[in-house]
Motif scaffolding. Structure first.
Motif, short mmCIF file in Angstrom:
data_model
loop_
_atom_site.label_atom_id
_atom_site.label_comp_id
_atom_site.label_asym_id
_atom_site.label_seq_id
_atom_site.Cartn_x
_atom_site.Cartn_y
_atom_site.Cartn_z
N LYS A 44 -9.33 7.09 -3.68
CA LYS A 44 -10.39 7.31 -2.69
C LYS A 44 -9.88 7.35 -1.25
O LYS A 44 -10.58 7.87 -0.37
CB LYS A 44 -11.45 6.22 -2.82
CG LYS A 44 -12.23 6.28 -4.13
CD LYS A 44 -13.32 5.23 -4.16
CE LYS A 44 -14.13 5.30 -5.46
NZ LYS A 44 -15.19 4.27 -5.49
N ASN A 45 -8.69 6.82 -0.99
CA ASN A 45 -8.21 6.71 0.40
C ASN A 45 -6.82 7.31 0.56
O ASN A 45 -5.97 6.77 1.27
CB ASN A 45 -8.19 5.24 0.85
CG ASN A 45 -9.57 4.62 0.81
OD1 ASN A 45 -10.52 5.16 1.39
ND2 ASN A 45 -9.69 3.49 0.13
N GLN A 86 -5.70 8.28 4.25
CA GLN A 86 -5.45 7.11 5.09
C GLN A 86 -4.17 6.40 4.68
O GLN A 86 -3.36 6.00 5.53
CB GLN A 86 -6.64 6.15 5.01
CG GLN A 86 -6.46 4.86 5.79
CD GLN A 86 -6.29 5.09 7.28
OE1 GLN A 86 -7.06 5.85 7.87
NE2 GLN A 86 -5.29 4.48 7.89
N GLU A 137 -5.57 -2.23 1.73
CA GLU A 137 -5.67 -1.85 3.14
C GLU A 137 -4.87 -2.80 4.03
O GLU A 137 -4.99 -4.02 3.93
CB GLU A 137 -7.14 -1.86 3.57
CG GLU A 137 -7.36 -1.33 4.97
CD GLU A 137 -8.83 -1.29 5.34
OE1 GLU A 137 -9.13 -0.94 6.50
OE2 GLU A 137 -9.66 -1.58 4.47
#
Length: 294
Positions: free
Chosen positions: A242-243, A246, A288
């Motif tokens: 999903k990221n 990033q 993250e």
């Protein structure tokens, strides 16, 4: 006019029309037969056009549409619609149109699918940007392309056979193609080589097992005295589905620090050594703000 004479005129007229029609038909048949045996009316020339210059050889196109230089056929026997259908059924041809020009020329306007990646689950299968699979050899020269691994044969039940000219319906493949498009942007162009995109566990049931693994290779030059060394670093980037954008950005911020930690003096003991392949590293960027390097 007497009835007998009227009947005679009718019968005579009918005979004249019938005989004339028969003679005309015989002449047409003779002319057609003459054309069938006349070499100048046989197909002896194929002209190919399209956005890609001679993407396929003329011999290959002739074989697909059933033409042969050893046994040329008359243009009158050539069915352009059937030939177009045969070309469309070829997995490497995306679209084709045929026109004929008397007395002996066939024009083929077409364009082929362009491979953007190898489908690692199969041998000799490429993928275009629309997720259509097709054999690469012998139609194209060998391609240095990234691989996409779906893990098809690790799942149960096994996958259905590939269907030519139809996009593969797999969410993992859509994700992999989006990653390839991301790597084609200026931001990532020339930074490193993308070798494989593993999306086999992108949507795993277990959150801990959910991952996209990118196999990349980076190169860097470093000086050691009078020697200029070329360092190659294989890397496995573990990302979340999903990221991805990033997390790749986080890696770009981290990559220079990784190179700075390499001690060149320990890598090149031989004076003749100019290229050094470093041990592979795994970098997990799924959490993250953290990066686990192994």
């Amino acid at each position: 006019m007497p009835l007998v004479r009227a009947v005679a005129w009718i019968v005579g007229s009918a005979l004249v029309v019938a005989i004339g029609g028969h003679l005309f038909l015989q002449q047409a048949i003779s002319t057609q037969r003459a054309k069938l045996h006349d070499p100048k009316y046989r197909i002896t020339r194929i002209v190919q056009t399209g956005p890609q210059k001679e993407a396929l050889s003329t011999f290959c196109l002739a074989e697909i549409i059933g033409l042969s230089s050893d046994q040329p056929i008359p243009l009158s026997r050539f069915n352009s619609e059937e030939a177009e259908f045969r070309l469309a059924a070829c997995p490497v041809i995306e679209k084709a149109h045929i026109e004929v020009e008397k007395p002996h020329t066939v024009y083929i306007d077409y364009y082929t699918r362009q491979p953007v990646a190898w489908l690692y689950d199969y041998v000799n299968i490429g993928l275009d940007d629309k997720a259509c699979a097709f054999p690469v050899t012998p139609f194209f020269s060998p391609k240095n392309l990234p691989e996409i691994y779906l893990g098809l044969f690790a799942q149960h039940p096994p996958p259905q056979p590939l269907v030519w000219n139809q996009p593969l319906q797999d969410e993992r493949l859509k994700l992999a193609l989006s990653i390839l498009r991301l790597f084609s942007t200026k931001e990532y162009s020339g930074l490193f080589t993308l070798q494989r995109v593993d999306v086999s566990s992108a949507f795993a049931e277990s959150c801990g097992g959910r991952q996209v693994v990118l196999m990349i290779e980076e190169t860097c030059r470093k000086n050691m005295g009078e020697r200029n060394l070329l360092l190659s670093q294989p890397l496995f980037l573990r990302l979340s589905a999903k990221n991805i954008s990033q997390e790749l950005g986080n890696y770009l911020s981290l990559r220079q620090k990784i190179w700075d930690t390499i001690e060149v003096a320990k890598l090149a003991a031989s004076d003749k050594e100019r290229e050094v392949i470093l041990p592979a590293r795994v970098i997990d960027l799924r959490i993250e703000g953290l990066a686990f390097i192994q």
